[in-house]
Design a protein around this motif. Structure first.
Motif, PDB file in Angstrom:
ATOM      1  N   LYS A  38      -9.134  -2.621  -5.114  1.00 10.19           N
ATOM      2  CA  LYS A  38      -9.396  -3.865  -4.396  1.00 10.19           C
ATOM      3  C   LYS A  38      -8.153  -4.267  -3.610  1.00 10.19           C
ATOM      4  O   LYS A  38      -7.073  -4.408  -4.169  1.00 10.19           O
ATOM      5  CB  LYS A  38      -9.766  -4.974  -5.373  1.00 10.19           C
ATOM      6  N   LYS A  39      -8.314  -4.455  -2.291  1.00  6.73           N
ATOM      7  CA  LYS A  39      -7.196  -4.854  -1.433  1.00  6.73           C
ATOM      8  C   LYS A  39      -7.140  -6.377  -1.377  1.00  6.73           C
ATOM      9  O   LYS A  39      -8.159  -7.048  -1.289  1.00  6.73           O
ATOM     10  CB  LYS A  39      -7.363  -4.289  -0.024  1.00  6.73           C
ATOM     11  N   ASP A  40      -5.925  -6.931  -1.418  1.00  5.96           N
ATOM     12  CA  ASP A  40      -5.728  -8.381  -1.355  1.00  5.96           C
ATOM     13  C   ASP A  40      -4.446  -8.658  -0.592  1.00  5.96           C
ATOM     14  O   ASP A  40      -3.442  -7.973  -0.785  1.00  5.96           O
ATOM     15  CB  ASP A  40      -5.631  -8.968  -2.762  1.00  5.96           C
ATOM     16  N   ASP A  41      -4.480  -9.660   0.283  1.00  5.37           N
ATOM     17  CA  ASP A  41      -3.281  -9.968   1.073  1.00  5.37           C
ATOM     18  C   ASP A  41      -2.681 -11.328   0.728  1.00  5.37           C
ATOM     19  O   ASP A  41      -1.733 -11.758   1.364  1.00  5.37           O
ATOM     20  CB  ASP A  41      -3.568  -9.883   2.565  1.00  5.37           C
ATOM     21  N   CYS A  50      -3.129  -3.238  -3.163  1.00  2.16           N
ATOM     22  CA  CYS A  50      -4.397  -2.676  -3.617  1.00  2.16           C
ATOM     23  C   CYS A  50      -4.284  -2.537  -5.128  1.00  2.16           C
ATOM     24  O   CYS A  50      -3.417  -1.823  -5.620  1.00  2.16           O
ATOM     25  CB  CYS A  50      -4.644  -1.310  -2.997  1.00  2.16           C
TER      26      CYS A  50
END
Length: 131
Positions: A38-41, A50
């Protein structure tokens, strides 16, 4: 506090593997581990990660792209769990853009087996199976 009270459930709480090209690193780890990350910024393009999938109460970590962290081969070694799948994971490393540095090796005392690789970003990362 007694020694028994001081023991932690796990010595590791979180880990981060630095990357220069987060998309490439994500493809590499998803390919060799057969998982979806899961990518999160965090609402900021400066800190992008990720996250490796894990149970809510388990230990996890992330691929990270930050200005103050750089990939490297001579830093801390993280061992990813590959329980029951170590040989399959090792077999995918080179095709995914990495290199196996240490082949499957038994851990003395019956603690499973490990291997070490260089990932697509140049980091040395360990792989471990208890079985």
């Amino acid at each position: 506090m007694s020694e028994q009270q001081m023991k932690l459930r796990s010595a590791v709480a979180w880990f981060e593997i630095p990357s220069r090209d987060l998309d490439r690193a994500q493809r590499f780890y998803e390919t060799i581990l057969g998982c979806t990350m899961k990518k999160d910024d965090f609402g900021s393009m400066d800190d992008v990660m990720c996250v490796f999938p894990a149970e809510q109460t388990g230990v996890s970590g992330a691929l990270i792209k930050r200005s103050f962290q750089r990939p490297g081969s001579d830093g801390t070694m993280v061992y990813l769990s590959c329980d029951g799948r170590l040989d399959a994971v090792i077999s995918r490393v080179e095709a995914a853009g990495g290199r196996v540095i240490v082949p499957r090796t038994p851990v003395p005392g019956g603690y499973g087996a490990f291997a070490c690789m260089r990932d697509s970003e140049g980091n040395h990362v360990g792989l471990h199976t208890a079985i």
